[in-house]
Design an enzyme around this catalytic site. Structure first.
Site, PDB file in Angstrom:
ATOM      1  N   PRO A  34       0.856  -1.197   0.000  1.00  0.00           N
ATOM      2  CG  PRO A  34      -0.722  -1.599   1.650  1.00  0.00           C
ATOM      3  CD  PRO A  34       0.623  -2.048   1.178  1.00  0.00           C
ATOM      4  CG  LEU A  35       2.051   2.655  -3.861  1.00  0.00           C
ATOM      5  CD1 LEU A  35       1.797   3.343  -5.187  1.00  0.00           C
ATOM      6  CD2 LEU A  35       3.476   2.120  -3.801  1.00  0.00           C
ATOM      7  CG  ASP A  58       7.055   9.883  -9.348  1.00  0.00           C
ATOM      8  OD1 ASP A  58       7.279  11.074  -9.096  1.00  0.00           O
ATOM      9  OD2 ASP A  58       7.770   9.204 -10.110  1.00  0.00           O
ATOM     10  CG  ASN A  78      10.004   6.066 -12.235  1.00  0.00           C
ATOM     11  OD1 ASN A  78       8.930   6.647 -12.321  1.00  0.00           O
ATOM     12  ND2 ASN A  78      10.152   4.933 -11.562  1.00  0.00           N
ATOM     13  CG  HIS A  96       4.219   0.391 -12.980  1.00  0.00           C
ATOM     14  ND1 HIS A  96       4.746   1.003 -11.860  1.00  0.00           N
ATOM     15  CD2 HIS A  96       3.218  -0.410 -12.532  1.00  0.00           C
ATOM     16  CE1 HIS A  96       4.098   0.583 -10.789  1.00  0.00           C
ATOM     17  NE2 HIS A  96       3.161  -0.267 -11.169  1.00  0.00           N
ATOM     18  NE  ARG A 121     -14.013  10.494  28.007  1.00  0.00           N
ATOM     19  CZ  ARG A 121     -13.984  11.791  27.805  1.00  0.00           C
ATOM     20  NH1 ARG A 121     -13.009  12.338  27.092  1.00  0.00           N
ATOM     21  NH2 ARG A 121     -14.929  12.566  28.319  1.00  0.00           N
ATOM     22  CG  HIS A 143     -15.120  10.412  22.409  1.00  0.00           C
ATOM     23  ND1 HIS A 143     -13.949  10.218  23.121  1.00  0.00           N
ATOM     24  CD2 HIS A 143     -15.584  11.648  22.752  1.00  0.00           C
ATOM     25  CE1 HIS A 143     -13.711  11.305  23.866  1.00  0.00           C
ATOM     26  NE2 HIS A 143     -14.689  12.178  23.672  1.00  0.00           N
ATOM     27  CG  HIS A 178     -17.500  13.870  15.837  1.00  0.00           C
ATOM     28  ND1 HIS A 178     -17.724  14.548  14.673  1.00  0.00           N
ATOM     29  CD2 HIS A 178     -16.274  14.270  16.269  1.00  0.00           C
ATOM     30  CE1 HIS A 178     -16.691  15.332  14.409  1.00  0.00           C
ATOM     31  NE2 HIS A 178     -15.793  15.182  15.362  1.00  0.00           N
ATOM     32  NE  ARG A 209     -18.341  13.515  25.355  1.00  0.00           N
ATOM     33  CZ  ARG A 209     -19.126  14.447  24.835  1.00  0.00           C
ATOM     34  NH1 ARG A 209     -20.044  14.104  23.945  1.00  0.00           N
ATOM     35  NH2 ARG A 209     -19.013  15.700  25.195  1.00  0.00           N
TER      36      ARG A 209
END
Length: 712
Positions: free
Chosen positions: A171-172, A211, A241, A317, A408, A512, A524, A571
């Site tokens: 995964p680049l 790249d 390249n 490539h 938490r 949370h 959220h 939370r």
């Protein structure tokens, strides 16, 4: 020549040109092999001048072409793979493995080895070719078996699978931030263990990216941290390249990469990536400059160099060049026999191994003297290397008083004795320590003025945090954890997935945790996040019901060494489950599920719950009569690993009237309640209102549980 130009570096410099020709003659090599078109130029500092930058250019040039041949042959045989990087970066590999990096193939776990991360993991044959030629335990038969079942040469590098592979990449961009994490871990090791008499950690971390890596945002999250924290032990080589898969890179990028890195506190060099003298100059200077700046070497290369038909194009490539490898091998001077490594190259690397072994032996002598002079530090390091976790860790966590605790907040209290008992345990947060509550109070803050600090501040960079945490885990001297809100788990999901794939014992403190977040609203309230994490193989997801289960969750995380753990914390305040003995609650987490309320008569129904809904289930069972059992299931994954007899004891097959309750999406629970069962949760996004109101709106209440149980 300054970065970006294409004119000859020798125009107007006859003295320099004469030196290049003399160097070529001295090595009995063509001048085109020595200093082809540029010398390295640092944008922020002059490069060193030295008479013999490449000690054996003929041997390294030959090895580079033979590495190209290995890549051609393996990818052709597999009918799969990526030729571009292995061919385009061959000279870089030659200089690193043949001259500049410090390692010992016979001891690939040597503490003070230079680390190399191939962030552009699709170019895996680059790494396999050099590991084989350098003498690692990667026989030629494994190179021939590229991308085949159970080979040590999988399609992308996998940590723990192939000797010499330092991280799982593919995964680049993640590999770049892995390397940043390793560099930070190395700085921490030096701060903790080095003394004025013995510097036992003084190596470098190298990474090779393309790249694609730099177009992925995760790379720049780590890059920014590296510059900010002054990680000058990090050397990133950019295989520039100018090609991406669909189009030439200019179609999708136009930024000045060098200036961008400089703005983030890096030192930048720009070189011809096929010029071994320029590569050696840049690497030597980068290693020597302990100036508080990480180093970027922009290596301008030709993708798929050696296969003229596709070199320098998008077709270079992948495997498009396979059709031309027969003629290309001849042009490189390779014989007809495939997977050819010459006796000259074998002899060169045998000599190199002896040189490296001498460095290794000298370090071992220094290490022995250090251990004798610093017995306490030696004991601490040994415990870190072995990842020693006290067998009585649970006993070191004080019991909580009866009352209400947000898990938490309970986690914050549990963390302190855990951190004291495990000195190599680290914490960190994506700018949320005040909310996630995971600060090690006596740990100090990691920074360029205190590399020994145990609390890492990543800024608002979850993905970079996750990838850096993996880097710490790959490095192997720390147990690492990091925190953010659960709703942001998707920002680091890519890194969590790689941690699970790589069996890294990383910890995620995700707070949370449900619609209980309340007023912040549906953006959220992570209704889907817990189930989404549970979908990842080899990730333990623990959602404790109260403070004591939270203690058990931390112990489960620390004692697990074959994969990551996510702690899902609330939370809002949750009551302690006082009807259940503390020992049962804590140890129940270590089994994934346990009976929190046993029926007092014949078993008729089972209510399964996790986290903040367990106390609701217990209260409902009190109203429903003596035939109802409540099972707290903080971790499905741990429960699924238990013996069949224990699972039957907790969830007897004969009792099919089952329901589950969790303040999130419902599908995963049907595995435990069956087709005849029911699940109380929400398959909709949340609402913007106080948490209690949101629970009421979705019917996740004692009455809601009672009504559903009655309907079974």
């Amino acid at each position: 020549q300054l970065r970006g130009g294409r004119s000859s570096a020798w125009q107007g410099h006859p003295t320099m040109l004469a030196q290049i020709v003399l160097t070529a003659l001295a090595f009995n090599a063509p001048a085109s092999r020595v200093g082809r078109s540029r010398v390295a130029v640092a944008r922020t500092a002059p490069l060193m001048a030295t008479a013999e930058l490449v000690t054996n250019e003929v041997a390294l040039a030959k090895a580079a072409d033979e590495a190209r041949g290995l890549a051609m042959d393996s990818i052709s045989a597999a009918h799969s793979g990526h030729l571009g990087l292995p061919l385009g970066a061959a000279e870089i590999g030659a200089v690193l493995y043949g001259q500049e990096m410090s390692y010992n193939p016979a001891d690939p776990a040597w503490l003070n080895r230079d680390r190399f991360v191939l962030s552009a993991g699709h170019g895996s044959m680059f790494l396999y070719a050099w590991l084989h030629m350098a003498g690692f335990d990667l026989p030629l038969d494994e190179v021939k078996n590229f991308r085949q079942l159970d080979s040590k040469t999988p399609g992308h590098p996998e940590f723990g699978f192939t000797p010499g592979v330092e991280s799982t990449t593919g995964p680049l961009g993640q590999g770049v931030s892995n390397a940043v994490g390793m560099a930070a871990a190395a700085k921490m090791a030096a701060a903790n263990y080095n003394t004025k008499d013995h510097a036992i950690f003084d190596h470098h971390v190298f990474a090779l990216c393309g790249d694609g890596c730099l177009q992925e945002g995760v790379s720049y999250e780590g890059i920014a941290i590296a510059g900010h924290e002054g990680l000058d032990n990090l050397i990133l080589i950019y295989d520039s390249n100018k090609v991406t898969l669909d189009k030439m890179a200019e179609v999708t990028q136009s930024e000045d990469t060098g200036k961008r890195f400089e703005a983030m506190g890096w030192e930048v060099y720009d070189i011809d990536g096929h010029d071994m003298e320029a590569i050696a100059k840049a690497v030597k200077e980068a290693k020597a400059a302990d100036n508080g700046k990480p180093k970027l070497i922009i290596a301008n290369t030709i993708i798929a160099k050696g296969i003229d038909e596709v070199a320098g194009t998008c077709a270079g490539h992948g495997e498009a060049g396979v059709a031309y490898t027969k003629d290309s091998r001849k042009k490189l001077g390779l014989p007809d026999d495939l997977w050819h490594v010459s006796e000259d190259t074998k002899s060169f690397f045998e000599t190199r191994k002896k040189e490296l072994k001498a460095e290794y032996d000298a370090w071992q002598e220094k290490f022995s003297a250090w251990k004798e002079a610093n017995p306490e530090k030696a004991k601490m390091l040994d415990a870190a290397v072995k990842d020693e976790i006290p067998k009585d860790l649970m006993d070191k966590i004080p019991e909580f008083k009866s009352g209400k605790y947000a898990t938490r907040n309970a986690g914050a209290e549990v963390l302190q004795p855990v951190a004291e008992a495990v000195p190599h345990y680290l914490s960190g947060s994506a700018d949320l320590h005040g909310s996630t509550k995971n600060l090690i109070k006596k740990g100090g803050d990691f920074s360029k003025s205190n590399y020994a600090g145990r609390n890492l501040y990543y800024g608002i960079r979850e993905h970079g945090m996750g990838a850096m945490m993996n880097g710490f885990a790959y490095y192997g001297l720390n147990r690492i954890s990091g925190a953010t809100f659960l709703v942001f788990a998707d920002y680091l999901r890519g890194a969590i997935r790689v941690a699970a794939l790589s069996h890294l014992p990383v910890g995620y403190i995700l707070t949370h945790d449900s619609i209980g977040v309340g007023e912040d609203g549906p953006t959220h309230q992570p209704v889907e996040a817990v189930s989404a994490l549970r979908a990842l193989p080899n990730l333990d997801v623990i959602r404790p019901a109260d403070a004591e289960e939270t203690a058990g969750a931390f112990v489960a995380h620390l004692t697990r060494k074959d994969g990551p753990t996510a702690l899902i914390l609330s939370r809002q305040d949750l009551p302690t489950l006082d009807a259940v003995p503390v020992k049962e609650r804590r140890e129940g987490v270590l089994k994934g599920a346990y009976v929190a309320k046993k029926e007092s008569g014949d078993l008729e129904k089972i209510i399964i719950a996790s986290g903040s809904e367990v106390h609701l289930a217990i209260a409902a069972a009190e109203e429903l009569g003596d035939g109802v059992r409540v099972v707290s299931m903080p971790c499905m994954e741990i429960f699924d690993r238990q013996p069949a007899a224990y699972k039957e004891e907790v969830l007897p097959a004969k009792c099919t009237k089952r329901m589950a309750v969790e303040a999130g999406v419902t599908p995963m629970w049907y595995k435990y309640v069956g087709l005849e069962g029911k699940v109380l949760g929400t398959d909709k996004f949340g609402l913007s209102a106080p948490g209690d109101t949101v629970f009421q709106q979705f019917g996740i209440t004692v009455k809601g549980v009672t009504d559903m149980a009655k309907s079974l």
